[in-house]
Design a protein around this motif. Structure first.
Motif: not given
Ligand code: PHE
Length: 445
Positions: A109-114, A143-155
């Motif tokens: 899902a984070g990828w979709s934001i990116k 990885a850092t970028q992917v995790v950032i988007y993942q975290v944004v989505f999860m928030i």
């Protein structure tokens, strides 16, 4: 067994939007069209429809009835309705399944934001010169970028779930689901009016019954469960918030139909465009994140359509992810007495943490490895846990809730359900046996 303090959906429409929001997700947009295209086209759609009608609807109604009768989360529901504690294992497997799915779901899902953002920045020119594959590879190995988007989505998920049933989940879905439909229609109109679109429709739907092996049937069953959010207690949890006076059978029918329709339609937004522009369709994430940007880059107004597509994907993923989080949160709330906000934050963080290794595993490895990793997680959830959960949930509703079941389904006689007996025997016998057979042969193949 009424629970005066339990939260409730504001209206039947609100529940249907929330449940359809849960059902309509990544599974519909990126998985169903591709599965159909490679597994027999219209022949696959035909068996999928049979599975949805006879098994999907049956289990959906069973879950909603278990949820509303018990007024509890996936584990608590079995504890309230049966003295035999073994049944609670079904609920536990469901909570685990929710945890596992959301861990990697949040990453994608984070990828979709990116990609939504990238549609406006650098993606289009790169994709136009054939660089979409490298672009994707470069992104997921950072990885850092992917995790950032993942975290944004999860928030975002935590915020909505912390907001509660009516004010959080229902409100969000009432906005996003109609939005999703509108975007899908726009994309379909664009795709099917491109010259050469028929070739895509042919790839998508050309019937080939010889492709229907036991393995493909299991794939169809797993896809139906995953897509309908069944077999892991999600609809038990959502069902527990339905008003006693609402009609469960018709609600289940709407949700099942909408999910199936959107999955089927998604193929019309994708393949006609892919073929019209002469691109080879990729598989899984490749189709969505590599093939499609390449396709959009080649069409007039591509930036706009690309962004629209990733908003669609984001809406689909978001309304599903909040239901996955709610399954876990409801358990901690009901059984351990946590408050909603605490439970949402704590579980949101725990699930995000579990997802970080999946996000990082893409780092440095070839994209195909990331694909395989997610396939493995997907295999566990949609080919094993969900079909097994479906079998036991169906048996539980059919045999263990004897006197409560009809009252629940018909809302104490308020909504007589003409096909009640048919449904009952589907739940008791037909659906469990069919699921067991497909499960057995699909696994051994
Ligand atoms: N149904 C969602 C999809 O199609 C995934 C999901 C599974 C959501 C289970 C909730 C529970 O993507």
């Amino acid at each position: 067994m009424g629970n005066e303090n339990r939260e409730q959906w504001g209206s039947k429409f609100g529940f249907i939007m929330a449940a359809a929001g849960s059902a309509i997700g990544l599974g519909n947009i990126w998985k169903f069209p591709y599965l159909t295209g490679v597994n027999g086209g219209a022949a696959f759609v035909f068996v999928y429809l049979l599975i949805v009608l006879f098994i999907g609807f049956t289990v959906m109604l069973a879950e909603l009835a278990i949820g509303r009768a018990s007024q509890k989360n996936a584990v608590g529901a079995f504890a309230v309705l049966s003295k035999n504690p073994l049944w609670q294992l079904v609920g536990w497997a469901g909570i685990l399944c929710g945890f596992v799915i959301l861990s990697y779901y949040g990453v994608v899902a984070g990828w979709s934001i990116k990609y939504f953002i990238a549609s406006f920045t650098d993606l289009m020119p790169i994709a136009e010169s054939g660089g979409a594959g490298d672009y994707f590879g470069g992104f997921v190995s950072n990885a850092t970028q992917v995790v950032i988007y993942q975290v944004v989505f999860m928030i975002m998920c935590i915020i909505v779930v912390a907001g509660g049933i009516g004010q959080g989940i229902e409100k969000a879905c009432k906005i996003m689901m109609p939005g999703l439909l509108l975007i899908l229609v726009i994309l379909i109109v664009r795709a099917v009016t491109l010259p050469g679109a028929e070739k895509g429709i042919e790839f998508y739907l050309k019937p080939d019954f010889t492709k229907l092996t036991p393995k493909v049937l299991l794939a169809a069953l797993g896809q139906a469960f995953f897509s309908l959010s069944l077999g892991m207690g999600c609809m038990i949890t959502y069902g527990s918030y339905i008003k006693k006076s609402d009609n469960l059978a018709s609600s289940a029918f709407y949700v099942v139909s909408m999910d199936t329709l959107i999955a089927f339609l998604a193929g019309f937004a994708i393949f006609p465009a892919v073929f019209a522009l002469g691109v080879e369709p990729g598989a899984g994430p490749g189709l969505t994140f590599v093939t499609l940007p390449g396709v959009f880059a080649k069409m007039g107004g591509g930036m706009f359509f690309c962004a629209a597509f990733f908003v669609l994907l984001f809406f689909a993923a978001f309304t599903s992810a909040i239901s996955l989080l709610e399954v876990v949160v409801a358990y901690f709330k009901d059984e351990l007495g946590w408050n909603r906000v605490q439970a949402s934050i704590a579980m949101g963080i725990a699930i995000t943490a579990l997802g970080v290794p999946s996000a990082m595993s893409l780092g440095g490895s070839p994209v195909i490895f990331g694909m395989e990793f997610m396939d493995a997680m997907g295999y566990l959830s949609d080919k094993i846990l969900m079909p097994l959960g479906g079998i036991f949930i169906s048996l539980f509703a059919g045999w263990m809730m004897a006197d409560k079941l009809e009252k629940e389904v018909t809302s104490d006689g308020l909504h007589p359900f003409g096909l009640y007996t048919v449904w009952l025997w589907l739940a008791r016998v037909v659906a469990p046996i069919a699921m067991a057979i497909i499960f057995y042969f699909g696994i051994i193949e």
